[in-house]
Design a protein around this motif. Structure first.
Motif, PDB file in Angstrom:
ATOM      1  N   ARG A   7       0.780  -1.219   0.081  1.00 58.08           N
ATOM      2  CA  ARG A   7      -0.050  -0.201   0.064  1.00 58.08           C
ATOM      3  C   ARG A   7       0.783   1.218  -0.068  1.00 58.08           C
ATOM      4  NH1 ARG A   7      -3.964   2.707  -2.338  1.00 58.08           N
ATOM      5  NH2 ARG A   7      -4.962   4.096  -0.571  1.00 58.08           N
ATOM      6  N   ALA A   8       1.967   1.221   0.751  1.00 53.22           N
ATOM      7  CA  ALA A   8       2.988   2.530   0.698  1.00 53.22           C
ATOM      8  C   ALA A   8       3.468   2.595  -0.260  1.00 53.22           C
ATOM      9  CB  ALA A   8       3.868   2.347   2.143  1.00 53.22           C
ATOM     10  N   VAL A   9       3.962   1.534  -1.103  1.00 48.63           N
ATOM     11  CA  VAL A   9       4.627   1.608  -2.275  1.00 48.63           C
ATOM     12  C   VAL A   9       3.685   2.133  -3.261  1.00 48.63           C
ATOM     13  CG1 VAL A   9       5.806  -0.044  -4.482  1.00 48.63           C
ATOM     14  CG2 VAL A   9       6.232  -0.467  -2.064  1.00 48.63           C
ATOM     15  N   GLU A  10       2.371   1.520  -3.479  1.00 51.57           N
ATOM     16  CA  GLU A  10       1.459   2.028  -4.351  1.00 51.57           C
ATOM     17  C   GLU A  10       1.464   3.825  -4.422  1.00 51.57           C
ATOM     18  OE1 GLU A  10      -3.358   1.545  -5.196  1.00 51.57           O
ATOM     19  OE2 GLU A  10      -2.377   0.246  -4.144  1.00 51.57           O
ATOM     20  N   GLN A  11       1.098   4.231  -2.940  1.00 49.76           N
ATOM     21  CA  GLN A  11       0.614   5.548  -2.859  1.00 49.76           C
ATOM     22  C   GLN A  11       2.023   6.486  -3.238  1.00 49.76           C
ATOM     23  OE1 GLN A  11      -1.175   6.841   1.134  1.00 49.76           O
ATOM     24  NE2 GLN A  11      -1.383   4.489   1.232  1.00 49.76           N
ATOM     25  N   PHE A  12       2.956   5.953  -2.911  1.00 52.72           N
ATOM     26  CA  PHE A  12       4.166   6.805  -3.184  1.00 52.72           C
ATOM     27  C   PHE A  12       4.644   6.854  -4.741  1.00 52.72           C
ATOM     28  CE2 PHE A  12       8.764   7.807  -3.963  1.00 52.72           C
ATOM     29  CZ  PHE A  12       8.817   8.838  -3.236  1.00 52.72           C
ATOM     30  N   ALA A  13       4.610   5.513  -5.354  1.00 51.51           N
ATOM     31  CA  ALA A  13       4.990   5.405  -6.795  1.00 51.51           C
ATOM     32  C   ALA A  13       4.047   6.387  -7.486  1.00 51.51           C
ATOM     33  CB  ALA A  13       4.834   4.042  -7.187  1.00 51.51           C
ATOM     34  N   SER A  14       2.860   6.269  -7.095  1.00 46.15           N
ATOM     35  CA  SER A  14       1.916   7.144  -7.982  1.00 46.15           C
ATOM     36  C   SER A  14       2.157   8.365  -7.817  1.00 46.15           C
ATOM     37  CB  SER A  14       0.333   6.771  -7.389  1.00 46.15           C
ATOM     38  OG  SER A  14      -0.700   7.592  -7.984  1.00 46.15           O
ATOM     39  N   ALA A  15       2.479   9.047  -6.810  1.00 44.80           N
ATOM     40  CA  ALA A  15       3.006  10.499  -6.561  1.00 44.80           C
ATOM     41  C   ALA A  15       3.989  10.860  -7.277  1.00 44.80           C
ATOM     42  CB  ALA A  15       2.717  10.738  -5.031  1.00 44.80           C
ATOM     43  N   TRP A  16       4.967   9.823  -7.370  1.00 44.59           N
ATOM     44  CA  TRP A  16       6.242  10.118  -7.881  1.00 44.59           C
ATOM     45  C   TRP A  16       6.026  10.098  -9.444  1.00 44.59           C
ATOM     46  CZ3 TRP A  16      10.484  12.567  -8.307  1.00 44.59           C
ATOM     47  CH2 TRP A  16      11.650  12.170  -9.103  1.00 44.59           C
ATOM     48  N   ASP A  17       5.272   9.059 -10.053  1.00 44.64           N
ATOM     49  CA  ASP A  17       5.088   9.065 -11.365  1.00 44.64           C
ATOM     50  C   ASP A  17       4.664  10.136 -11.941  1.00 44.64           C
ATOM     51  OD1 ASP A  17       6.458   6.335 -11.385  1.00 44.64           O
ATOM     52  OD2 ASP A  17       4.568   5.466 -11.443  1.00 44.64           O
ATOM     53  N   SER A  18       3.676  10.766 -11.228  1.00 45.41           N
ATOM     54  CA  SER A  18       2.780  12.167 -11.486  1.00 45.41           C
ATOM     55  C   SER A  18       3.482  13.346 -11.212  1.00 45.41           C
ATOM     56  CB  SER A  18       1.291  11.886 -11.022  1.00 45.41           C
ATOM     57  OG  SER A  18       1.512  12.330  -9.496  1.00 45.41           O
ATOM     58  N   ARG A  19       4.633  13.176 -10.346  1.00 46.68           N
ATOM     59  CA  ARG A  19       5.350  14.364 -10.135  1.00 46.68           C
ATOM     60  C   ARG A  19       4.649  15.193  -9.096  1.00 46.68           C
ATOM     61  NH1 ARG A  19       8.464  11.109 -11.851  1.00 46.68           N
ATOM     62  NH2 ARG A  19      10.319  11.532 -12.863  1.00 46.68           N
ATOM     63  N   LYS A  20       3.380  14.684  -8.601  1.00 46.81           N
ATOM     64  CA  LYS A  20       2.725  15.425  -7.722  1.00 46.81           C
ATOM     65  C   LYS A  20       3.227  14.888  -6.435  1.00 46.81           C
ATOM     66  CE  LYS A  20      -1.063  16.103 -10.761  1.00 46.81           C
ATOM     67  NZ  LYS A  20      -2.707  16.125 -11.091  1.00 46.81           N
ATOM     68  N   LEU A  21       4.131  15.342  -5.954  1.00 43.92           N
ATOM     69  CA  LEU A  21       5.214  14.791  -4.839  1.00 43.92           C
ATOM     70  C   LEU A  21       5.145  15.606  -3.647  1.00 43.92           C
ATOM     71  CD1 LEU A  21       6.143  11.896  -4.292  1.00 43.92           C
ATOM     72  CD2 LEU A  21       8.426  12.769  -4.761  1.00 43.92           C
ATOM     73  N   HIS A  22       4.451  15.311  -2.462  1.00 41.21           N
ATOM     74  CA  HIS A  22       4.704  16.029  -1.216  1.00 41.21           C
ATOM     75  C   HIS A  22       6.076  16.207  -0.929  1.00 41.21           C
ATOM     76  CE1 HIS A  22       2.949  18.219   2.196  1.00 41.21           C
ATOM     77  NE2 HIS A  22       3.894  17.524   3.173  1.00 41.21           N
ATOM     78  N   HIS A  23       6.563  17.017  -0.163  1.00 39.45           N
ATOM     79  CA  HIS A  23       7.997  17.058   0.183  1.00 39.45           C
ATOM     80  C   HIS A  23       8.440  16.362   1.346  1.00 39.45           C
ATOM     81  CE1 HIS A  23       6.227  20.217   3.018  1.00 39.45           C
ATOM     82  NE2 HIS A  23       7.375  20.199   3.595  1.00 39.45           N
ATOM     83  N   ALA A  24       7.604  16.205   2.047  1.00 43.09           N
ATOM     84  CA  ALA A  24       7.795  15.159   3.226  1.00 43.09           C
ATOM     85  C   ALA A  24       7.052  14.130   3.867  1.00 43.09           C
ATOM     86  CB  ALA A  24       7.701  16.109   4.513  1.00 43.09           C
ATOM     87  N   TRP A  25       7.448  12.920   3.834  1.00 42.76           N
ATOM     88  CA  TRP A  25       6.692  11.753   3.984  1.00 42.76           C
ATOM     89  C   TRP A  25       7.219  11.047   5.446  1.00 42.76           C
ATOM     90  CZ3 TRP A  25       3.552   9.617   0.067  1.00 42.76           C
ATOM     91  CH2 TRP A  25       3.415  10.412  -1.077  1.00 42.76           C
TER      92      TRP A  25
END
Length: 327
Positions: A7-25
């Motif tokens: 689940r964590a991989v899915e959420q982060f990978a989706s954000a990274w692929d779209s470059r809609k990435l929060h700065h702090a996780w």
């Protein structure tokens, strides 16, 4: 990657692929369930993709032969920092991550990235920040540099400054199922027997890191000794003395650290099967053992004396306060 991170991989990978990435996780969950492993893999993917060519592998996987990945693995990537407690002059780990380390991180953030436009910082764990370091980190998170990702590993997120938590996107890592734990142990510790594997799973509480440490150190006998004290008591102090003698040796440092982790877990497991007064004693013992196990490494307490004291706490569960010779 550890089983259970999907689940964590899915959420982060989706954000990274779209470059809609929060700065702090904020990577939140108990110890040993894969938070640091996730941060390491995610950092590899971000830095490798940013430098190009982008990986075509799923999730946050990257080819081991990628030159950027090799730099990350060697700990020499100029655009990545991994902060943790450092050793002091005596060779022991400091109690906390110091404010100077966070200030150096701030200076690093003020520099131009070397190999791509992106930088990554991992703090393992953010729970270890001293108060001034927490405030210094907050200032960085309030005005984050562009194209920078922070992974803040936390085993107890409720203890963090609310203002730090509010500036992070949270990824929760849950305790692993028995099936997942079995798969991990079968793969990484195939030499242990099925009965020992089940015993390790029972005392690991869904933590793969803890289970693998137990398997590597052969802690089944150590658990048996602790359980004997927990269930039968130690009126002559002989059992706790033997444990203190065994774990107080310099060569037993890793087994000592494992015992600090093991003892509170055994008490918690025992409390579940007890009722009435014994259960109350177990819950009280759990609180005391957990507190002592947490502060002992930070205060560099004598291992033998600490083991003796914790074993005494274990004995309190089996021995009512009215036993002869006890006040």
């Amino acid at each position: 990657m550890i089983v259970g991170q999907d689940r964590a991989v899915e959420q982060f990978a989706s954000a990274w692929d779209s470059r809609k990435l929060h700065h702090a996780w904020l990577l939140a969950g108990p110890k040993g369930v894969g938070k640091a492993s996730f941060a390491h893999s995610a950092a590899r993917r971000v830095l490798a993709d940013a430098a190009g060519p982008a990986s075509e592998l799923p999730g946050i996987e990257t080819p081991d032969e990628h030159p950027i990945v090799k730099l990350v693995e060697a700990g020499s990537h100029p655009d990545m920092r991994w902060l943790q407690r450092l050793e002091n002059d005596k060779g022991n780990l400091n109690r906390n991550i110091k404010v100077d380390q966070i200030r150096e991180l701030g200076e690093f953030m003020g520099m131009t990235a070397a190999l791509s436009a992106w930088r990554v910082a991992v703090i393992d764990s953010v729970d270890d920040l001293e108060p001034s370091a927490s405030n210094a980190l907050l200032k960085i998170l309030e005005e984050p540099p562009a194209n920078t990702i922070f992974f803040l590993i936390s085993h107890a997120p409720g203890r963090l400054l609310p203002t730090i938590r509010s500036r992070c996107r949270r990824l929760d890592f849950q305790a692993l199922s028995d099936d997942a734990m079995t798969s991990i142990l079968e793969e990484r510790a195939p030499e242990i027997s099925a009965s020992e594997r089940q015993k390790i799973i029972a005392m690991s509480f869904g933590s793969a890191g803890r289970a693998l440490a137990f398997a590597e150190l052969g802690l089944a006998k150590l658990e048996d000794a602790a359980l004997a004290i927990l269930r039968q008591g130690d009126p002559t102090n002989a059992r706790r003395s033997d444990l203190a003698l065994e774990l107080g040796k310099k060569a037993a440092a890793e087994r000592y650290a494992a015992f600090l982790d093991l003892a509170p877990s055994l008490i918690a497991r025992e409390a579940r099967r007890l009722d009435g007064g014994p259960r109350e004693r177990a819950l009280d013992a759990y609180a005391k053992a957990r507190e002592l196990a947490a502060i002992a490494p930070r205060l560099s307490l004598d291992p033998a004396a600490t083991v003796f004291q914790i074993a005494g706490i274990l004995a309190e569960v089996a021995e009512p306060a009215t036993r002869p010779g006890r006040p």
